[in-house]
Design a protein around this motif. Structure first.
Motif, PDB file in Angstrom:
ATOM      1  N   LYS A  37       0.809  -1.218   0.000  1.00  0.00           N
ATOM      2  CA  LYS A  37       0.000   0.000   0.000  1.00  0.00           C
ATOM      3  C   LYS A  37       0.847   1.275   0.000  1.00  0.00           C
ATOM      4  O   LYS A  37       0.551   2.225  -0.735  1.00  0.00           O
ATOM      5  CB  LYS A  37      -0.925   0.008   1.221  1.00  0.00           C
ATOM      6  CG  LYS A  37      -2.065  -1.003   1.129  1.00  0.00           C
ATOM      7  CD  LYS A  37      -2.983  -0.861   2.340  1.00  0.00           C
ATOM      8  CE  LYS A  37      -4.211  -1.725   2.207  1.00  0.00           C
ATOM      9  NZ  LYS A  37      -5.151  -1.536   3.342  1.00  0.00           N
ATOM     10  N   GLU A  38       1.893   1.304   0.839  1.00  0.00           N
ATOM     11  CA  GLU A  38       2.671   2.528   0.991  1.00  0.00           C
ATOM     12  C   GLU A  38       3.776   2.656  -0.062  1.00  0.00           C
ATOM     13  O   GLU A  38       3.843   3.636  -0.786  1.00  0.00           O
ATOM     14  CB  GLU A  38       3.279   2.582   2.400  1.00  0.00           C
ATOM     15  CG  GLU A  38       2.257   2.717   3.511  1.00  0.00           C
ATOM     16  CD  GLU A  38       1.501   4.030   3.457  1.00  0.00           C
ATOM     17  OE1 GLU A  38       2.059   5.019   2.947  1.00  0.00           O
ATOM     18  OE2 GLU A  38       0.343   4.063   3.920  1.00  0.00           O
ATOM     19  N   TRP A  39       4.633   1.631  -0.146  1.00  0.00           N
ATOM     20  CA  TRP A  39       5.774   1.743  -1.056  1.00  0.00           C
ATOM     21  C   TRP A  39       5.346   1.680  -2.514  1.00  0.00           C
ATOM     22  O   TRP A  39       5.832   2.438  -3.350  1.00  0.00           O
ATOM     23  CB  TRP A  39       6.789   0.635  -0.752  1.00  0.00           C
ATOM     24  CG  TRP A  39       8.058   0.802  -1.536  1.00  0.00           C
ATOM     25  CD1 TRP A  39       9.065   1.676  -1.282  1.00  0.00           C
ATOM     26  CD2 TRP A  39       8.417   0.099  -2.732  1.00  0.00           C
ATOM     27  NE1 TRP A  39      10.048   1.554  -2.230  1.00  0.00           N
ATOM     28  CE2 TRP A  39       9.677   0.601  -3.138  1.00  0.00           C
ATOM     29  CE3 TRP A  39       7.817  -0.893  -3.486  1.00  0.00           C
ATOM     30  CZ2 TRP A  39      10.326   0.130  -4.261  1.00  0.00           C
ATOM     31  CZ3 TRP A  39       8.465  -1.372  -4.624  1.00  0.00           C
ATOM     32  CH2 TRP A  39       9.706  -0.853  -4.995  1.00  0.00           C
ATOM     33  N   ARG A  40       4.406   0.773  -2.832  1.00  0.00           N
ATOM     34  CA  ARG A  40       3.981   0.624  -4.234  1.00  0.00           C
ATOM     35  C   ARG A  40       2.719   1.418  -4.556  1.00  0.00           C
ATOM     36  O   ARG A  40       2.324   1.517  -5.717  1.00  0.00           O
ATOM     37  CB  ARG A  40       3.763  -0.862  -4.543  1.00  0.00           C
ATOM     38  CG  ARG A  40       5.059  -1.667  -4.447  1.00  0.00           C
ATOM     39  CD  ARG A  40       4.806  -3.153  -4.484  1.00  0.00           C
ATOM     40  NE  ARG A  40       4.211  -3.588  -5.726  1.00  0.00           N
ATOM     41  CZ  ARG A  40       3.691  -4.796  -5.929  1.00  0.00           C
ATOM     42  NH1 ARG A  40       3.691  -5.675  -4.940  1.00  0.00           N
ATOM     43  NH2 ARG A  40       3.177  -5.124  -7.078  1.00  0.00           N
ATOM     44  N   GLY A  41       2.075   1.963  -3.532  1.00  0.00           N
ATOM     45  CA  GLY A  41       0.932   2.846  -3.766  1.00  0.00           C
ATOM     46  C   GLY A  41      -0.338   2.163  -4.220  1.00  0.00           C
ATOM     47  O   GLY A  41      -1.220   2.809  -4.794  1.00  0.00           O
ATOM     48  N   PHE A  42      -0.462   0.847  -3.961  1.00  0.00           N
ATOM     49  CA  PHE A  42      -1.671   0.147  -4.401  1.00  0.00           C
ATOM     50  C   PHE A  42      -2.719   0.204  -3.290  1.00  0.00           C
ATOM     51  O   PHE A  42      -2.662  -0.555  -2.332  1.00  0.00           O
ATOM     52  CB  PHE A  42      -1.361  -1.311  -4.766  1.00  0.00           C
ATOM     53  CG  PHE A  42      -2.543  -2.029  -5.358  1.00  0.00           C
ATOM     54  CD1 PHE A  42      -2.865  -1.885  -6.700  1.00  0.00           C
ATOM     55  CD2 PHE A  42      -3.360  -2.830  -4.575  1.00  0.00           C
ATOM     56  CE1 PHE A  42      -3.958  -2.523  -7.244  1.00  0.00           C
ATOM     57  CE2 PHE A  42      -4.453  -3.476  -5.104  1.00  0.00           C
ATOM     58  CZ  PHE A  42      -4.761  -3.326  -6.438  1.00  0.00           C
ATOM     59  N   ARG A  43      -3.687   1.089  -3.440  1.00  0.00           N
ATOM     60  CA  ARG A  43      -4.747   1.246  -2.459  1.00  0.00           C
ATOM     61  C   ARG A  43      -6.136   1.093  -3.076  1.00  0.00           C
ATOM     62  O   ARG A  43      -7.143   1.206  -2.370  1.00  0.00           O
ATOM     63  CB  ARG A  43      -4.647   2.619  -1.788  1.00  0.00           C
ATOM     64  CG  ARG A  43      -3.408   2.764  -0.921  1.00  0.00           C
ATOM     65  CD  ARG A  43      -3.365   4.107  -0.234  1.00  0.00           C
ATOM     66  NE  ARG A  43      -2.292   4.147   0.766  1.00  0.00           N
ATOM     67  CZ  ARG A  43      -2.417   3.751   2.003  1.00  0.00           C
ATOM     68  NH1 ARG A  43      -3.580   3.254   2.415  1.00  0.00           N
ATOM     69  NH2 ARG A  43      -1.418   3.824   2.856  1.00  0.00           N
ATOM     70  N   ARG A  44      -6.191   0.868  -4.374  1.00  0.00           N
ATOM     71  CA  ARG A  44      -7.494   0.777  -5.038  1.00  0.00           C
ATOM     72  C   ARG A  44      -7.377  -0.146  -6.246  1.00  0.00           C
ATOM     73  O   ARG A  44      -6.419  -0.059  -7.010  1.00  0.00           O
ATOM     74  CB  ARG A  44      -7.945   2.163  -5.489  1.00  0.00           C
ATOM     75  CG  ARG A  44      -9.311   2.193  -6.143  1.00  0.00           C
ATOM     76  CD  ARG A  44      -9.687   3.617  -6.482  1.00  0.00           C
ATOM     77  NE  ARG A  44     -11.022   3.697  -7.065  1.00  0.00           N
ATOM     78  CZ  ARG A  44     -11.639   4.820  -7.383  1.00  0.00           C
ATOM     79  NH1 ARG A  44     -11.019   5.972  -7.170  1.00  0.00           N
ATOM     80  NH2 ARG A  44     -12.842   4.813  -7.905  1.00  0.00           N
ATOM     81  N   PHE A  45      -8.339  -1.044  -6.377  1.00  0.00           N
ATOM     82  CA  PHE A  45      -8.341  -1.935  -7.533  1.00  0.00           C
ATOM     83  C   PHE A  45      -8.640  -1.142  -8.799  1.00  0.00           C
ATOM     84  O   PHE A  45      -9.433  -0.192  -8.783  1.00  0.00           O
ATOM     85  CB  PHE A  45      -9.379  -3.047  -7.362  1.00  0.00           C
ATOM     86  CG  PHE A  45      -8.983  -4.097  -6.355  1.00  0.00           C
ATOM     87  CD1 PHE A  45      -7.959  -4.983  -6.633  1.00  0.00           C
ATOM     88  CD2 PHE A  45      -9.622  -4.193  -5.130  1.00  0.00           C
ATOM     89  CE1 PHE A  45      -7.568  -5.944  -5.705  1.00  0.00           C
ATOM     90  CE2 PHE A  45      -9.258  -5.151  -4.200  1.00  0.00           C
ATOM     91  CZ  PHE A  45      -8.224  -6.029  -4.487  1.00  0.00           C
ATOM     92  N   LEU A  46      -8.010  -1.539  -9.877  1.00  0.00           N
ATOM     93  CA  LEU A  46      -8.236  -0.888 -11.164  1.00  0.00           C
ATOM     94  C   LEU A  46      -9.426  -1.515 -11.885  1.00  0.00           C
ATOM     95  O   LEU A  46     -10.180  -0.839 -12.581  1.00  0.00           O
ATOM     96  CB  LEU A  46      -6.973  -1.028 -12.030  1.00  0.00           C
ATOM     97  CG  LEU A  46      -6.979  -0.353 -13.396  1.00  0.00           C
ATOM     98  CD1 LEU A  46      -6.959   1.162 -13.235  1.00  0.00           C
ATOM     99  CD2 LEU A  46      -5.770  -0.795 -14.223  1.00  0.00           C
ATOM    100  N   LEU A  47      -9.606  -2.832 -11.702  1.00  0.00           N
ATOM    101  CA  LEU A  47     -10.652  -3.565 -12.395  1.00  0.00           C
ATOM    102  C   LEU A  47     -11.909  -3.670 -11.544  1.00  0.00           C
ATOM    103  O   LEU A  47     -11.888  -3.375 -10.343  1.00  0.00           O
ATOM    104  CB  LEU A  47     -10.137  -4.963 -12.774  1.00  0.00           C
ATOM    105  CG  LEU A  47      -8.814  -4.981 -13.551  1.00  0.00           C
ATOM    106  CD1 LEU A  47      -8.380  -6.402 -13.846  1.00  0.00           C
ATOM    107  CD2 LEU A  47      -8.935  -4.180 -14.846  1.00  0.00           C
ATOM    108  N   ARG A  48     -13.007  -4.112 -12.172  1.00  0.00           N
ATOM    109  CA  ARG A  48     -14.298  -4.222 -11.488  1.00  0.00           C
ATOM    110  C   ARG A  48     -14.848  -5.632 -11.605  1.00  0.00           C
ATOM    111  O   ARG A  48     -14.653  -6.284 -12.630  1.00  0.00           O
ATOM    112  CB  ARG A  48     -15.304  -3.226 -12.076  1.00  0.00           C
ATOM    113  CG  ARG A  48     -14.947  -1.766 -11.843  1.00  0.00           C
ATOM    114  CD  ARG A  48     -15.859  -0.837 -12.612  1.00  0.00           C
ATOM    115  NE  ARG A  48     -15.515   0.570 -12.391  1.00  0.00           N
ATOM    116  CZ  ARG A  48     -15.947   1.580 -13.118  1.00  0.00           C
ATOM    117  NH1 ARG A  48     -16.768   1.339 -14.141  1.00  0.00           N
ATOM    118  NH2 ARG A  48     -15.577   2.816 -12.844  1.00  0.00           N
ATOM    119  N   GLY A  49     -15.552  -6.059 -10.564  1.00  0.00           N
ATOM    120  CA  GLY A  49     -16.110  -7.410 -10.552  1.00  0.00           C
ATOM    121  C   GLY A  49     -15.214  -8.348  -9.767  1.00  0.00           C
ATOM    122  O   GLY A  49     -13.982  -8.253  -9.829  1.00  0.00           O
ATOM    123  N   LEU A  50     -15.823  -9.268  -9.026  1.00  0.00           N
ATOM    124  CA  LEU A  50     -15.070 -10.129  -8.104  1.00  0.00           C
ATOM    125  C   LEU A  50     -13.997 -10.947  -8.806  1.00  0.00           C
ATOM    126  O   LEU A  50     -12.852 -11.013  -8.338  1.00  0.00           O
ATOM    127  CB  LEU A  50     -16.039 -11.043  -7.358  1.00  0.00           C
ATOM    128  CG  LEU A  50     -15.415 -11.969  -6.314  1.00  0.00           C
ATOM    129  CD1 LEU A  50     -14.700 -11.166  -5.240  1.00  0.00           C
ATOM    130  CD2 LEU A  50     -16.482 -12.869  -5.692  1.00  0.00           C
TER     131      LEU A  50
END
Length: 469
Positions: free
Chosen positions: A427-440
């Motif tokens: 989350k912090e180092w790579r900045g991934f806090r939100r999915f780009l795609l939709r649907g399970l």
């Protein structure tokens, strides 16, 4: 004495063609990924190209597309438009793309078309880490985190609010139709029948579209409530059968109120049950970063090996709690690596007596927190949880005593140090806090890509040699 400067001529023509290998230092992540991708089996991706007849424009090489996508996810560049720009502006991207520049639609289409196969590379990369000695399966720690969906929570609506909105929209549509009919009648009298009529009002079409979406969302919630009622009915029927068998064996009536079998046909969704119109499969969940707040998202699960923080299992859930995930996650570890871990740890969110006794976790030395209650108190049951049985109470006490021993405290003490830093790195180092795609299903595949690239970064930084699968 005048200063001398090196030549600075932007129009200088190179006498010899440059080599892509001169663009990056020897121990760069991009060079490492070239070797990794060459060692992976991309047969599932290449097989899809055999379905075509070979006519048309030549496709970009899958090997090139995969290594660029993996580098993008490693460095926090996941958007297809950002990747396109990077192939021009970033030397590492340009090197991995062999100086090719696919447009953003090509990147998006490749990922969409091969998403399942790309997610499948998680297991292959995990096995590379294991062969490099980064996975020991001595202690595996589990945890989950809430990650935002590609949808706003303000685009969600509760079942109760849907019913109100449905009635309101029906009344508005009826009024608009009445007004349109009156306008048509007046125009027919003035211009003649069939002359001068206006098209269906825009606001009417907009309301009809909104009403259709609300009705579809209501139908999904009603179907879900019926499925849950059917599952509960099956569980109650099993308990009733066990109760009758016990009474027949003992000749005594079992104390306590007899469970009532629900009727699935009468099941009605809770008025607070919600659906999001942007990503209907996402759910409103507590926001771990802001106490008392909620986000529209998914529950991302990982199991992490204690040797080098390699992710050995990954999953995404719609449920906000982790109570049913202990056995499935540890089972996935065994499926991915062919053996069970010696010990497993998880926080109190995973405590579930049925999961602790599940056959899938037999042989694993479990250390699962039972809650933050005071000594001598039992963990408080959830609102919908049935009263604890004598066997469940016994399991709870056994685990509490186990975690009080010196050995138990030592194992559980390491849980935070093993699994929680991984979420920080993602989350912090790579900045991934939100999915780009939709649907399970798409979100599950995207999470596997995130976990796959986490493992590759660990392998890269370890400096250890690896052998292809």
């Amino acid at each position: 004495m005048g200063k001398s400067f090196r030549a600075d001529d932007l129009d200088q023509i190179l006498l010899l063609p440059p080599s892509l290998h001169d663009w990056l230092p020897e121990k760069h992540l991009a060079r490492f990924l070239v070797d990794v991708v060459d060692s992976l089996d991309l047969g599932a991706i290449y097989a899809s190209y055999d379905e075509k007849d070979g006519r048309g424009q030549a496709a970009y090489a899958p090997t090139m597309m995969v290594r660029v996508l993996l580098y993008g996810y490693c460095t926090g560049t996941c958007s297809s438009r950002q990747i396109e720009v990077k192939t021009y502006e970033d030397v590492a991207f340009r090197y991995l793309a062999a100086d090719a520049h696919p447009d953003h639609s090509s990147w998006a289409e490749f990922r969409r078309r091969h998403l399942s196969a790309l997610a499948g590379l998680f297991t292959q990369a995990l096995q590379l880490c294991a062969k490099a000695g980064l996975v020991k399966l001595g202690h595996v720690a589990l945890d989950g985190t809430k990650i935002q969906a590609n949808a706003s929570k303000h685009k969600a609506m509760s079942y109760g609010r849907m019913s109100e909105a449905e009635e309101k929209l029906e009344a508005e549509i009826k009024a608009l139709l009445q007004r349109a009919e009156e306008a048509d009648t007046a125009e027919d009298e003035k211009y003649g029948k069939g002359q001068g009529r206006e098209e269906l009002p825009t606001e009417l079409a907009r309301r009809e579209s909104r009403l259709e979406k609300i009705r579809a969302a209501k139908a999904e919630l009603e179907a879900e409530a019926q499925r849950e009622a059917e599952e509960k009915k099956a569980q109650v029927e099993v308990k009733l059968a066990q109760r009758q068998e016990q009474e027949a064996n003992t000749g005594k009536k079992v104390p306590g109120r007899k469970p009532q079998v629900p009727d699935p046909k009468q099941a009605v969704p809770d008025a607070k049950a919600q659906r999001n119109f942007t990503d209907p499969e996402s759910r409103i969940m507590p926001d771990p970063g802001h106490k008392g707040s909620f986000l529209q998202g998914y529950n991302a699960q990982i199991a992490v090996d204690g040797e080098a923080q390699i992710i050995v299992a990954a999953e995404v859930l719609q449920e906000s709690n982790d109570k049913q995930q202990l056995a499935p996650m540890l089972e996935q570890v065994e499926q991915n690596l062919g053996s069970k871990p010696q010990a497993g740890s998880a926080d109190n969110g995973y405590w579930n007596a049925q999961q602790i006794t599940d056959p899938r976790v037999q042989g694993i030395d479990l250390h699962v927190a039972t809650g933050k209650q005071k000594h001598g108190e039992l963990q408080a049951a959830g609102e919908d949880d049935p009263p604890a049985t004598e066997a469940e109470t016994s399991l709870l006490e056994q685990m509490k005593q186990k975690l009080k021993t010196a050995a138990g405290r030592e194992v559980y003490r390491m849980r935070k140090a093993i699994v929680e830093p991984v979420f920080g790195q993602i989350k912090e180092w790579r900045g991934f806090r939100r999915f780009l795609l939709r649907g399970l299903q798409k979100v599950r595949a995207e999470w596997k890509l995130i976990c796959l690239t986490h493992n590759l970064l660990k392998l890269f930084r370890s400096g250890r040699p690896f052998v292809g699968t």
